[in-house]
Design a protein around this motif. Sequence first.
Motif, short mmCIF file in Angstrom:
data_model
loop_
_atom_site.label_atom_id
_atom_site.label_comp_id
_atom_site.label_asym_id
_atom_site.label_seq_id
_atom_site.Cartn_x
_atom_site.Cartn_y
_atom_site.Cartn_z
N GLN A 11 45.90 -0.01 -8.44
CA GLN A 11 45.70 0.51 -7.08
C GLN A 11 46.17 -0.48 -6.03
O GLN A 11 46.73 -0.09 -5.00
CB GLN A 11 44.21 0.85 -6.88
CG GLN A 11 43.75 2.05 -7.69
CD GLN A 11 42.25 2.22 -7.67
OE1 GLN A 11 41.50 1.24 -7.77
NE2 GLN A 11 41.79 3.45 -7.55
N ARG A 46 54.64 -3.59 -1.85
CA ARG A 46 56.04 -3.32 -2.16
C ARG A 46 56.62 -4.53 -2.90
O ARG A 46 56.25 -5.67 -2.61
CB ARG A 46 56.84 -3.03 -0.88
CG ARG A 46 56.97 -4.22 0.04
CD ARG A 46 57.72 -3.84 1.34
NE ARG A 46 57.99 -5.02 2.16
CZ ARG A 46 57.10 -5.61 2.94
NH1 ARG A 46 55.87 -5.14 3.03
NH2 ARG A 46 57.43 -6.67 3.65
N SER A 74 49.93 -0.26 -5.71
CA SER A 74 50.39 0.95 -5.02
C SER A 74 50.34 0.78 -3.51
O SER A 74 50.95 1.56 -2.78
CB SER A 74 49.53 2.15 -5.43
OG SER A 74 48.24 2.08 -4.85
N ARG A 75 49.64 -0.24 -3.04
CA ARG A 75 49.54 -0.53 -1.62
C ARG A 75 50.44 -1.69 -1.22
O ARG A 75 50.29 -2.26 -0.14
CB ARG A 75 48.08 -0.84 -1.25
CG ARG A 75 47.16 0.38 -1.36
CD ARG A 75 45.71 -0.05 -1.57
NE ARG A 75 44.80 1.07 -1.45
CZ ARG A 75 44.60 2.00 -2.40
NH1 ARG A 75 45.27 1.93 -3.54
NH2 ARG A 75 43.74 2.99 -2.21
N HIS A 118 48.51 6.82 0.79
CA HIS A 118 49.71 6.39 0.11
C HIS A 118 50.31 5.20 0.85
O HIS A 118 50.17 5.06 2.06
CB HIS A 118 50.72 7.54 0.05
CG HIS A 118 50.24 8.71 -0.75
ND1 HIS A 118 50.04 8.64 -2.11
CD2 HIS A 118 49.90 9.97 -0.37
CE1 HIS A 118 49.60 9.82 -2.55
NE2 HIS A 118 49.51 10.64 -1.51
N ALA A 119 51.01 4.35 0.09
CA ALA A 119 51.58 3.15 0.69
C ALA A 119 52.48 3.50 1.87
O ALA A 119 52.49 2.81 2.88
CB ALA A 119 52.36 2.37 -0.37
#
Length: 218
Positions: free
Chosen positions: A125, A131, A128-129, A23-24
């Motif tokens: 994807q 911001r 999700s990594r 998860h980020a």
Amino acid sequence: MYQRKGPAFAGLFFSLSILCPLHAADLPRLAAGDQQYFRHFIEVFTPTLLARDRKAAGANTHYRWDKKNRDCAGLVRYLFWEAMQPHNDAFLQQYPAMRSFPANPPAALLKLRPAWGHDNLNAAQLISRSRPIGRSMPVNSLKTGDLLYFLSAELKIRHVMLVVRSGAAVFLVYHTGDDRDELRIRTFTDITGLPDANWHPEAQNPVFRGVYRPVFLD
């Protein structure tokens, strides 16, 4: 601290014809020197990759980048992935310009590899990594490694472009993501002047999702 060596790609401007995801929030922020290494690697490797692609006419010409992963997200994933890898003679024979870098990246970058995977990542994807950092930003605030996302008519992530800087110049690098199978590099100003306003990275463009920054970068 990593010391920069050699120039990036000032003046370059042409159009060109997972292991275990995290998860980020779990991805650590790199130290300043490691961020400098990563960004400088991207600034040198990107034009090197594009020049080889242009010369060798595209698919299956790159070390560790298979044709099945050639799309807009695949380009970003590959550039980031190589910045996190040790490099052997096979890599350096394809990309001699990268000999100015150490054979092994900083240890902190090696630890990021599982989150970026060996296979392709799609745009969702990738996001999700990252911001969000804004939809309306001064161009001079963009940094190498920033990602610009665009939506489809169904409001799904459709396309991603990578920011690569060369001094004061800001370039956007992307794969066309279609049968043309082209890698392209344009100035930020050129993108904002395209006839199709759907590709304008501006707040008034409803399909521009915004600028995102990988979570391991400031």
